[in-house]
Design a protein around this motif. Structure first.
Motif, PDB file in Angstrom:
ATOM      1  N   VAL A  75       4.153 -24.459  -4.299  1.00 13.93           N
ATOM      2  CA  VAL A  75       2.774 -24.706  -3.914  1.00 13.93           C
ATOM      3  C   VAL A  75       2.509 -24.007  -2.588  1.00 13.93           C
ATOM      4  O   VAL A  75       3.397 -23.910  -1.735  1.00 13.93           O
ATOM      5  CB  VAL A  75       2.515 -26.227  -3.850  1.00 13.93           C
ATOM      6  N   SER A  76       1.292 -23.482  -2.438  1.00 10.92           N
ATOM      7  CA  SER A  76       0.961 -22.817  -1.185  1.00 10.92           C
ATOM      8  C   SER A  76       0.032 -23.707  -0.376  1.00 10.92           C
ATOM      9  O   SER A  76      -0.789 -24.428  -0.935  1.00 10.92           O
ATOM     10  CB  SER A  76       0.286 -21.478  -1.467  1.00 10.92           C
ATOM     11  N   ILE A  77       0.236 -23.685   0.941  1.00 15.15           N
ATOM     12  CA  ILE A  77      -0.585 -24.487   1.830  1.00 15.15           C
ATOM     13  C   ILE A  77      -1.176 -23.540   2.865  1.00 15.15           C
ATOM     14  O   ILE A  77      -0.454 -22.779   3.504  1.00 15.15           O
ATOM     15  CB  ILE A  77       0.257 -25.574   2.522  1.00 15.15           C
ATOM     16  N   ASN A  78      -2.448 -23.621   3.029  1.00 16.85           N
ATOM     17  CA  ASN A  78      -3.103 -22.800   4.043  1.00 16.85           C
ATOM     18  C   ASN A  78      -3.874 -23.748   4.947  1.00 16.85           C
ATOM     19  O   ASN A  78      -4.966 -24.177   4.601  1.00 16.85           O
ATOM     20  CB  ASN A  78      -4.027 -21.781   3.358  1.00 16.85           C
ATOM     21  N   SER A  79      -3.286 -24.128   6.047  1.00 13.92           N
ATOM     22  CA  SER A  79      -3.978 -25.078   6.913  1.00 13.92           C
ATOM     23  C   SER A  79      -4.356 -24.395   8.207  1.00 13.92           C
ATOM     24  O   SER A  79      -3.728 -23.415   8.632  1.00 13.92           O
ATOM     25  CB  SER A  79      -3.090 -26.291   7.199  1.00 13.92           C
ATOM     26  N   SER A  80      -5.373 -24.914   8.848  1.00 16.01           N
ATOM     27  CA  SER A  80      -5.842 -24.299  10.086  1.00 16.01           C
ATOM     28  C   SER A  80      -4.797 -24.462  11.195  1.00 16.01           C
ATOM     29  O   SER A  80      -4.684 -23.612  12.073  1.00 16.01           O
ATOM     30  CB  SER A  80      -7.169 -24.937  10.495  1.00 16.01           C
ATOM     31  N   ASP A  81      -3.998 -25.541  11.165  1.00 12.67           N
ATOM     32  CA  ASP A  81      -3.012 -25.790  12.220  1.00 12.67           C
ATOM     33  C   ASP A  81      -1.811 -24.864  12.111  1.00 12.67           C
ATOM     34  O   ASP A  81      -1.381 -24.262  13.088  1.00 12.67           O
ATOM     35  CB  ASP A  81      -2.480 -27.224  12.138  1.00 12.67           C
ATOM     36  N   THR A  82      -1.266 -24.791  10.910  1.00 15.46           N
ATOM     37  CA  THR A  82       0.032 -24.135  10.792  1.00 15.46           C
ATOM     38  C   THR A  82      -0.038 -22.821  10.035  1.00 15.46           C
ATOM     39  O   THR A  82       0.969 -22.154   9.873  1.00 15.46           O
ATOM     40  CB  THR A  82       1.035 -25.063  10.078  1.00 15.46           C
ATOM     41  N   GLY A  83      -1.237 -22.473   9.560  1.00 17.59           N
ATOM     42  CA  GLY A  83      -1.368 -21.219   8.854  1.00 17.59           C
ATOM     43  C   GLY A  83      -0.875 -21.337   7.423  1.00 17.59           C
ATOM     44  O   GLY A  83      -0.703 -22.429   6.898  1.00 17.59           O
ATOM     45  N   PHE A  84      -0.622 -20.174   6.862  1.00 13.99           N
ATOM     46  CA  PHE A  84      -0.231 -20.147   5.460  1.00 13.99           C
ATOM     47  C   PHE A  84       1.266 -20.399   5.315  1.00 13.99           C
ATOM     48  O   PHE A  84       2.068 -19.838   6.030  1.00 13.99           O
ATOM     49  CB  PHE A  84      -0.588 -18.778   4.865  1.00 13.99           C
ATOM     50  N   SER A  85       1.628 -21.295   4.394  1.00 12.66           N
ATOM     51  CA  SER A  85       3.055 -21.463   4.109  1.00 12.66           C
ATOM     52  C   SER A  85       3.248 -21.776   2.639  1.00 12.66           C
ATOM     53  O   SER A  85       2.329 -22.214   1.945  1.00 12.66           O
ATOM     54  CB  SER A  85       3.656 -22.570   4.974  1.00 12.66           C
ATOM     55  N   LEU A  86       4.446 -21.538   2.206  1.00  6.76           N
ATOM     56  CA  LEU A  86       4.776 -21.724   0.801  1.00  6.76           C
ATOM     57  C   LEU A  86       5.850 -22.799   0.707  1.00  6.76           C
ATOM     58  O   LEU A  86       6.837 -22.760   1.438  1.00  6.76           O
ATOM     59  CB  LEU A  86       5.304 -20.400   0.235  1.00  6.76           C
ATOM     60  N   TRP A  87       5.644 -23.751  -0.171  1.00  7.21           N
ATOM     61  CA  TRP A  87       6.601 -24.853  -0.315  1.00  7.21           C
ATOM     62  C   TRP A  87       7.274 -24.774  -1.674  1.00  7.21           C
ATOM     63  O   TRP A  87       6.617 -24.737  -2.701  1.00  7.21           O
ATOM     64  CB  TRP A  87       5.882 -26.191  -0.179  1.00  7.21           C
ATOM     65  N   GLY A  88       8.587 -24.802  -1.635  1.00  6.13           N
ATOM     66  CA  GLY A  88       9.359 -24.841  -2.867  1.00  6.13           C
ATOM     67  C   GLY A  88      10.159 -26.132  -2.897  1.00  6.13           C
ATOM     68  O   GLY A  88      10.140 -26.892  -1.922  1.00  6.13           O
TER      69      GLY A  88
END
Ligand SMILES: *[C@@H]1O[C@H](CO)[C@@H](O)[C@H](O)[C@H]1NC(C)=O
Ligand SMILES: *[C@@H]1O[C@H](CO)[C@@H](O)[C@H](O)[C@H]1NC(C)=O
Ligand SMILES: *[C@@H]1O[C@H](CO)[C@@H](O)[C@H](O)[C@H]1NC(C)=O
Ligand SMILES: *[C@@H]1O[C@H](CO)[C@@H](O)[C@H](O)[C@H]1NC(C)=O
Ligand SMILES: *[C@@H]1O[C@H](CO)[C@@H](O)[C@H](O)[C@H]1NC(C)=O
Length: 383
Positions: A75-88
């Motif tokens: 799943v990909s997360i794009n949050s204003s705090d931490t930016g874009f990240s990918l979770w596996g």
């Protein structure tokens, strides 16, 4: 039919009665009653004891089992705090080694860049939400004077050690003690949409190996099939794929009667029950697991399921800092139950023996009935 076995027990039985009784034994109605009772007993023995209860089998209920799990999904997360990240799975499954009890992170609060420093128990830099509620969550951190913050004392249920300074409210500060700890302290602000809401589509592959030691019988819940790609395609479904060992998280939660999106936000506990009920007389291929799902925690909007962990780093200057995660998620408990039965001569003989005894008791009962009816039918006997 042998003689009246209860005769000796019948009070005031005279010779005449006995002769009457023999006469009654030839009576049609009594003959039919006797036959019906014996038939009932035989029916009970065959139908219930042998066919339904399978008492000709030796039964083992102590199942030996091992469970291995594997979660898949990205799943990909794009949050204003931490930016874009990918979770596996390596990020959201805790512990990652495929245990039978596993935790899947579905929501979290991240507090990045914490260093060992001095700061307010409730940091002034935090959002309105925290400064309004923060001191309520750490009542021991509140102060109006430096005396309220004895140095060296830990803040109860707080984040660090008091330094002796009170960051007073009238100085436009937080009104809490200054602490020595990991700063800035965690924000209790919670995201309102589950960050891993897409985790609905994650799958858990459950491999369950069982053994019934008495029968030296082993089996796995992974179906032996010619179709190699079956496991890549299937998702457990009660009707379509009842033996597919791959479960969609959303489906599991749905089967417990709850909504995934609700549960993902605050967390919860789910039991996955695997039940094996095997009749080894009809072949091992007929021995299948049955899955069921229940929610284990008492569901309410107040109780939440979370815990914290930190990841530590060192920057180029050698200073240690950390990222703190408060994670919410769903805990899965996989529980295996089962029993197996197989034909064995000893329980069969025992049950045939008790069946014969029951037949004997049946004719004893008939004889008794006969005695009583004799008494009723012969009022001349008096009594
Ligand atoms: C993440 O979101 C920002 C705006 O919020 C956007 O500019 C950026 O392109 C997004 N990144 C990705 C990889 O989607
Ligand atoms: C955390 O620290 C890094 C480098 O020290 C910095 O680039 C980043 O902006 C900081 N993030 C936050 C949220 O303060
Ligand atoms: C208190 O803080 C607010 C905003 O943080 C600021 O506007 C105000 O001037 C401050 N007052 C004093 C007395 O420092
Ligand atoms: C899950 O997958 C289905 C199709 O496979 C898709 O329609 C749905 O939007 C996905 N759900 C989420 C929350 O991503
Ligand atoms: C479970 O899924 C079915 C079909 O998708 C849906 O009709 C039902 O409302 C769901 N149950 C819950 C508790 O969300």
């Amino acid at each position: 039919m042998s003689g009246c076995r209860i005769a000796r027990g019948c009070q005031r039985l005279r010779k005449q009665d006995f002769l009457d009784m023999l006469k009654y034994k030839k009576n049609m109605k009594l003959g039919i009653l006797y036959g019906v009772i014996q038939l009932c007993i035989i029916g009970y023995l065959i139908g219930w004891v042998f066919v339904m209860k399978k008492s000709y089998q030796s039964v083992e209920e102590s199942i030996q089992s091992s469970v291995v799990t594997k979660v898949k999904g990205v799943v990909s997360i794009n949050s204003s705090d931490t930016g874009f990240s990918l979770w596996g799975p390596e990020d959201y499954v805790i512990p990652p080694h495929g245990d039978a009890n596993l935790f899947i992170k579905t929501n979290f609060i991240e507090t990045p860049n914490q260093t060992l420093d001095y700061c307010a128990e409730v940091s002034a830099s935090l959002t309105v939400f925290t400064s309004r509620h923060g001191s309520d969550t750490v009542p021991d951190g509140r102060c109006s004077d430096d005396d309220d913050c004895p140095p060296g004392e830990a803040v109860r249920a707080g984040h660090g050690i008091k330094t002796g300074r009170c960051l007073k409210k009238d100085r436009n500060d937080t009104g809490t003690c200054e602490i020595h700890g990991w700063c800035p302290v965690e924000s209790s602000q919670k995201s309102h949409v589950p960050w891993l809401g897409k985790a609905e589509n994650f799958t858990i592959y459950i491999k369950n190996f069982i053994r019934f030691p008495r029968f030296s019988f082993s089996k796995s819940n992974v179906r032996e099939t010619q179709d190699k790609s079956y496991l890549q395609k299937c998702n457990y479904d009660e009707l379509v794929h009842p033996y597919c060992p791959i479960f969609r998280l959303g489906d599991i939660i749905n089967k417990t009667g709850h909504r995934f999106q609700d549960m993902a936000q605050a967390g919860g506990a789910i039991g996955i029950l695997i039940n094996w009920n095997c009749n080894l007389d009809i072949g091992s291929s007929q021995c299948h697991p049955k899955y069921s799902f229940i929610r284990l925690d008492f569901y309410s909007s107040i109780t939440t399921f979370n815990f914290r962990y930190a990841r530590y780093y060192k920057n180029a200057a050698g200073q240690t800092y950390r990222t703190l995660f408060k994670v919410y998620g769903i805990r899965f408990y996989i529980m295996v139950h089962g029993k197996a039965g197989e034909f064995r001569i000893i329980p069969t003989l025992i049950n045939i023996g008790s069946g014969l005894a029951l037949l004997g008791a049946g004719s004893f009962l008939c004889d008794g009935l006969l005695c009583i009816m004799m008494g009723r039918a012969d009022p001349s006997r008096g009594g």
